[in-house]
Design a protein around this motif. Structure first.
Motif, PDB file in Angstrom:
ATOM      1  N   MET A  56       0.197  22.126  -9.768  1.00 50.50           N
ATOM      2  CA  MET A  56       1.363  21.331  -9.299  1.00 50.50           C
ATOM      3  C   MET A  56       1.266  21.122  -7.780  1.00 50.50           C
ATOM      4  SD  MET A  56       5.426  22.133  -9.758  1.00 50.50           S
ATOM      5  CE  MET A  56       5.494  22.152 -11.524  1.00 50.50           C
ATOM      6  N   THR A  57       1.339  19.878  -7.351  1.00 49.10           N
ATOM      7  CA  THR A  57       1.248  19.608  -5.916  1.00 49.10           C
ATOM      8  C   THR A  57       2.534  20.017  -5.219  1.00 49.10           C
ATOM      9  OG1 THR A  57       2.207  17.402  -6.042  1.00 49.10           O
ATOM     10  CG2 THR A  57      -0.155  17.591  -6.474  1.00 49.10           C
ATOM     11  N   GLU A  58       2.452  20.041  -3.893  1.00 48.32           N
ATOM     12  CA  GLU A  58       3.625  20.466  -3.124  1.00 48.32           C
ATOM     13  C   GLU A  58       4.806  19.523  -3.345  1.00 48.32           C
ATOM     14  OE1 GLU A  58       4.813  21.539   1.493  1.00 48.32           O
ATOM     15  OE2 GLU A  58       2.765  20.953   0.979  1.00 48.32           O
ATOM     16  N   SER A  59       4.524  18.224  -3.384  1.00 49.86           N
ATOM     17  CA  SER A  59       5.625  17.264  -3.559  1.00 49.86           C
ATOM     18  C   SER A  59       6.223  17.384  -4.956  1.00 49.86           C
ATOM     19  CB  SER A  59       5.121  15.844  -3.308  1.00 49.86           C
ATOM     20  OG  SER A  59       4.309  15.401  -4.375  1.00 49.86           O
ATOM     21  N   GLU A  68       6.424  20.205  -6.583  1.00 47.27           N
ATOM     22  CA  GLU A  68       7.275  21.401  -6.512  1.00 47.27           C
ATOM     23  C   GLU A  68       8.610  21.069  -5.868  1.00 47.27           C
ATOM     24  OE1 GLU A  68       5.459  24.717  -4.635  1.00 47.27           O
ATOM     25  OE2 GLU A  68       3.794  24.794  -6.065  1.00 47.27           O
ATOM     26  N   GLU A  69       8.548  20.273  -4.817  1.00 47.74           N
ATOM     27  CA  GLU A  69       9.786  19.887  -4.137  1.00 47.74           C
ATOM     28  C   GLU A  69      10.677  19.068  -5.064  1.00 47.74           C
ATOM     29  OE1 GLU A  69       8.677  17.863  -0.601  1.00 47.74           O
ATOM     30  OE2 GLU A  69       7.994  19.688   0.425  1.00 47.74           O
ATOM     31  N   ARG A  70      10.038  18.208  -5.845  1.00 44.98           N
ATOM     32  CA  ARG A  70      10.828  17.378  -6.757  1.00 44.98           C
ATOM     33  C   ARG A  70      11.494  18.248  -7.832  1.00 44.98           C
ATOM     34  NH1 ARG A  70       9.449  14.005 -11.065  1.00 44.98           N
ATOM     35  NH2 ARG A  70       7.232  14.380 -10.769  1.00 44.98           N
ATOM     36  N   PHE A  71      10.780  19.269  -8.299  1.00 42.08           N
ATOM     37  CA  PHE A  71      11.378  20.162  -9.290  1.00 42.08           C
ATOM     38  C   PHE A  71      12.492  20.999  -8.675  1.00 42.08           C
ATOM     39  CE2 PHE A  71       9.986  20.616 -13.665  1.00 42.08           C
ATOM     40  CZ  PHE A  71       9.064  19.597 -13.747  1.00 42.08           C
ATOM     41  N   ALA A  72      12.299  21.415  -7.436  1.00 41.98           N
ATOM     42  CA  ALA A  72      13.368  22.182  -6.774  1.00 41.98           C
ATOM     43  C   ALA A  72      14.596  21.304  -6.601  1.00 41.98           C
ATOM     44  CB  ALA A  72      12.875  22.687  -5.418  1.00 41.98           C
ATOM     45  N   LEU A  73      14.368  20.048  -6.206  1.00 39.57           N
ATOM     46  CA  LEU A  73      15.491  19.117  -6.068  1.00 39.57           C
ATOM     47  C   LEU A  73      16.161  18.877  -7.418  1.00 39.57           C
ATOM     48  CD1 LEU A  73      17.225  16.986  -4.698  1.00 39.57           C
ATOM     49  CD2 LEU A  73      15.333  15.355  -4.941  1.00 39.57           C
ATOM     50  N   ALA A  74      15.335  18.700  -8.449  1.00 43.43           N
ATOM     51  CA  ALA A  74      15.889  18.482  -9.793  1.00 43.43           C
ATOM     52  C   ALA A  74      16.771  19.655 -10.194  1.00 43.43           C
ATOM     53  CB  ALA A  74      14.759  18.294 -10.807  1.00 43.43           C
ATOM     54  N   ILE A  88      16.501  26.264 -19.107  1.00 43.59           N
ATOM     55  CA  ILE A  88      16.622  25.759 -17.739  1.00 43.59           C
ATOM     56  C   ILE A  88      15.427  24.874 -17.402  1.00 43.59           C
ATOM     57  CG2 ILE A  88      16.509  26.460 -15.315  1.00 43.59           C
ATOM     58  CD1 ILE A  88      18.291  28.811 -15.987  1.00 43.59           C
ATOM     59  N   ALA A  89      14.239  25.322 -17.803  1.00 41.55           N
ATOM     60  CA  ALA A  89      13.034  24.546 -17.505  1.00 41.55           C
ATOM     61  C   ALA A  89      13.101  23.178 -18.165  1.00 41.55           C
ATOM     62  CB  ALA A  89      11.802  25.315 -17.980  1.00 41.55           C
ATOM     63  N   SER A  90      13.595  23.129 -19.410  1.00 41.57           N
ATOM     64  CA  SER A  90      13.619  21.842 -20.108  1.00 41.57           C
ATOM     65  C   SER A  90      14.650  20.910 -19.483  1.00 41.57           C
ATOM     66  CB  SER A  90      13.871  22.067 -21.597  1.00 41.57           C
ATOM     67  OG  SER A  90      15.175  21.674 -21.962  1.00 41.57           O
ATOM     68  N   ARG A  91      15.764  21.487 -19.023  1.00 40.32           N
ATOM     69  CA  ARG A  91      16.772  20.660 -18.361  1.00 40.32           C
ATOM     70  C   ARG A  91      16.268  20.136 -17.029  1.00 40.32           C
ATOM     71  NH1 ARG A  91      22.409  24.000 -19.724  1.00 40.32           N
ATOM     72  NH2 ARG A  91      22.416  23.418 -21.924  1.00 40.32           N
ATOM     73  N   ASP A  92      15.596  21.006 -16.297  1.00 42.13           N
ATOM     74  CA  ASP A  92      15.070  20.576 -15.008  1.00 42.13           C
ATOM     75  C   ASP A  92      13.972  19.542 -15.188  1.00 42.13           C
ATOM     76  OD1 ASP A  92      16.816  22.185 -13.733  1.00 42.13           O
ATOM     77  OD2 ASP A  92      15.389  23.765 -13.234  1.00 42.13           O
ATOM     78  N   THR A  93      13.212  19.689 -16.254  1.00 46.07           N
ATOM     79  CA  THR A  93      12.166  18.714 -16.532  1.00 46.07           C
ATOM     80  C   THR A  93      12.780  17.344 -16.781  1.00 46.07           C
ATOM     81  OG1 THR A  93      10.711  20.401 -17.479  1.00 46.07           O
ATOM     82  CG2 THR A  93      10.286  18.111 -18.087  1.00 46.07           C
ATOM     83  N   TRP A  94      13.873  17.324 -17.531  1.00 49.40           N
ATOM     84  CA  TRP A  94      14.561  16.050 -17.774  1.00 49.40           C
ATOM     85  C   TRP A  94      15.009  15.446 -16.446  1.00 49.40           C
ATOM     86  CZ3 TRP A  94      19.220  14.037 -16.450  1.00 49.40           C
ATOM     87  CH2 TRP A  94      19.593  12.848 -17.075  1.00 49.40           C
ATOM     88  N   MET A  95      15.649  16.276 -15.637  1.00 50.70           N
ATOM     89  CA  MET A  95      16.162  15.794 -14.348  1.00 50.70           C
ATOM     90  C   MET A  95      15.016  15.299 -13.478  1.00 50.70           C
ATOM     91  SD  MET A  95      19.236  15.733 -12.728  1.00 50.70           S
ATOM     92  CE  MET A  95      19.016  14.211 -11.817  1.00 50.70           C
ATOM     93  N   ALA A  96      13.945  16.080 -13.414  1.00 51.39           N
ATOM     94  CA  ALA A  96      12.806  15.707 -12.578  1.00 51.39           C
ATOM     95  C   ALA A  96      12.195  14.388 -13.058  1.00 51.39           C
ATOM     96  CB  ALA A  96      11.753  16.817 -12.593  1.00 51.39           C
ATOM     97  N   ALA A  97      12.121  14.211 -14.373  1.00 48.70           N
ATOM     98  CA  ALA A  97      11.555  12.981 -14.920  1.00 48.70           C
ATOM     99  C   ALA A  97      12.383  11.776 -14.499  1.00 48.70           C
ATOM    100  CB  ALA A  97      11.483  13.075 -16.445  1.00 48.70           C
TER     101      ALA A  97
END
Lengths: 143, 143
Positions: free
Chosen positions: A1-4, A6-12, B108-117
């Motif tokens: 996972m790239t840094e960006s 990771e940032e997107r997942f943290a934001l999500a 939590i991971a699946s919810r964050d994945t949705w949000m990140a997507a």
DNA sequence: TATTGTTATACTCTATAACTATA
DNA sequence: TATAGTTATAGAGTATAACAATA
């Protein structure tokens, strides 16, 4: 996972968490006269106009008989009305009555009041930031 | 109502709506193995550590007997465990088991994945805007 | 025959009241 | 006596299966 990424997942994660918390607080805030699943139907009708029981059941991921029961209760309370479907005799349209609309309007107002009160301490920069964010989030939530 | 107050209410409305929609989409997204009210208990334990049934009941605005039943189900499924309260023999502490933690983590991971997507299409400016907004909303939701 | 909606029945979640154990 | 938690009982919501009406 790239840094960006990771940032997107943290934001999500943070965005999801914040939205869930606010939605939860807002839901507890308005002690509406009707139960949550009943209010959900009123909200759908308010948002999308008259709809069939089948459509309402699909929107709430609920079985058709459950929606029949819910609509029965709302109809008994005078908050919705069943009217014949113009083109298909098998179907029925559920529409909001004036009393139902009043409940929706009052509940929305109380929820917005809660939200507005919690925006009080923010300065103009923060408010304009949230203004742009709100527009983005509305787009995201529609996607 | 002044113009700025009107703007604040319009912002409050949009923010509330967006948060509710996202929370709803996220909730429907993760088809967890446990029912919503059970998951809520797991989430509280994950967030706040071991707690008494009374505390959990208060958090979810639910009666004590209801929480007893919910904890019974979770305990039968091996997702939580009851342990004696160290200082007060009347009280009981409910704690997350490894299996319970696994469900929480996966959900939590699946919810964050949705949000990140759903953040994928946004550019860097929009993402940094939402980054600041997320921090603000987390503060607001705690207030 | 397929579809929309409603009834029949059983199960789950929740609440109030009563009970047990500890402080 | 007061408090935390659990049982007992009843009420409300939901789901699956069966039914009625219309296309």
């Amino acid at each position: 996972m790239t840094e960006s990424e990771e940032e997107r997942f943290a934001l999500a994660n943070d965005l999801r968490l914040a939205c869930q918390r606010i939605a939860r607080r807002v839901r507890f805030e308005s002690t509406s006269q009707v139960a949550p699943h009943q209010f959900s139907v009123l909200a759908h009708l308010h948002h999308g106009g008259a709809q069939t029981p089948g459509q309402l059941a699909a929107l709430d991921r609920v079985s058709a008989p459950s929606m029949t029961r819910t609509v029965n209760c709302l109809e008994a309370d005078g908050l919705v009305a069943r009217v014949p479907h113009p083109g298909d005799g098998r179907q029925v349209l559920v529409e909001l009555t004036a009393a139902g609309l009043a409940i929706i309007t009052r509940t929305i107002a109380s929820r917005d009041t809660w939200m507005a009160a919690h925006l009080e301490g923010l300065d103009d920069d923060q408010l304009s930031l949230l203004r742009k964010a709100a527009d983005l989030l509305l787009e995201v939530s529609n996607g």
